[in-house]
Design an enzyme around this catalytic site. Structure first.
Site, PDB file in Angstrom:
ATOM      1  CE1 TYR A   1      27.566  79.197 -27.458  1.00 51.65           C
ATOM      2  CE2 TYR A   1      28.593  80.863 -26.071  1.00 51.65           C
ATOM      3  CZ  TYR A   1      27.498  80.101 -26.406  1.00 51.65           C
ATOM      4  OH  TYR A   1      26.324  80.237 -25.714  1.00 51.65           O
TER       5      TYR A   1
ATOM      6  CB  ILE B   1      22.317  79.132 -17.493  1.00 53.60           C
ATOM      7  CG1 ILE B   1      22.297  80.648 -17.805  1.00 53.60           C
ATOM      8  CG2 ILE B   1      20.961  78.660 -16.965  1.00 53.60           C
ATOM      9  CD1 ILE B   1      22.030  81.538 -16.623  1.00 53.60           C
TER      10      ILE B   1
END
Length: 247
Positions: free
Chosen positions: A143, A176
């Site tokens: 990632y 988030i």
């Protein structure tokens, strides 16, 4: 108003940050298309099912929008996937999936949209980065690799197309509250055996602001970067992470 009669494309706008940005820009008056593999819960006439890791899917979607609207003003390449794993625990299939969506999907969108913006001699693009464009994190090798590449892609593309009045910036969110985060937390819980509530508490306290962010906060930053309010900003990596990467 600057958003009236404009056309915006957002990938992965059926949930999370993409959805929050779509809703915000529609309120501003822009006509916003959602390119996503998963339909939104509510029917949307401007939804186009699209696998961003498939270049033919992307080309056809952009062609359809341009033929209908005759312009594309803004692009936010939001679609992405997360994987909580180190190199040894990452399969080749997982590697290909993350690179295909996070990196190649971004490239395919740029390749299809930029020629249109060149003809218009104007456009604004925001790529989805991550706080991992600045720092490394454990069990996030692939990632982080894709997001580091997107950050570099931002800079080079901004330089290449500045002469055509096309701006390219990269939003780099921290932690988030999105389905992507929930999935990452679940992967961590499954491997570590920790309580889910304890993991979220740790995430809150890791941010100098003392909490994780909300999709709507990132959407407002994306709106700023797309808009003429940021007319002298291009090639920038904008951290929106509650202060995490400044520590």
């Amino acid at each position: 108003m600057q958003w009236q009669n404009t056309v915006t494309i957002i990938t992965g706008a059926s949930s999370g940050i993409g959805k929050a940005t779509l809703e915000l820009l529609r309120k501003e008056g822009s006509l916003v298309y959602n390119l996503d593999n998963t339909p939104a819960k509510q029917p949307d006439p401007y939804f186009i099912q699209c696998d961003v890791s498939n270049p033919l899917n992307v080309e056809q979607a952009i062609k359809t929008i341009h033929e209908k609207e005759k312009r594309i003003d803004f692009l936010f390449t939001n679609a992405g996937r997360h994987l909580f794993a180190n190199i040894e625990d990452t399969s080749y299939e997982q590697l290909e999936s993350l690179v295909g969506i996070n990196l190649m999907g971004t490239f395919y969108l740029l390749k299809s949209v930029i020629p249109i913006m060149k003809q218009q001699q104007k456009g604004s693009i925001v790529l989805m980065g991550s706080d991992q464009a600045f720092v490394g994190k454990a069990s996030s090798s692939v990632y982080g690799m894709t997001k580091g590449a997107v950050a570099q892609l931002t800079k080079s593309t901004a330089i290449d197309y500045a002469a055509f009045n096309i701006r390219v910036n990269c939003i780099c969110p921290g932690t988030i509250q999105t389905p992507l985060l929930d999935n990452a937390v679940q992967q961590f819980v499954n491997r570590s055996g920790q309580e889910t509530s304890a993991v979220y508490t740790a995430l809150d306290t890791a941010q100098p602001l003392g909490r994780i962010g909300q999709p709507e906060e990132i959407a407002k930053t994306v709106r700023f970067l797309l808009s003429d309010d940021s007319s002298f900003i291009t090639g920038a990596l904008i951290a929106a992470d509650g202060g995490y990467t400044c520590q």
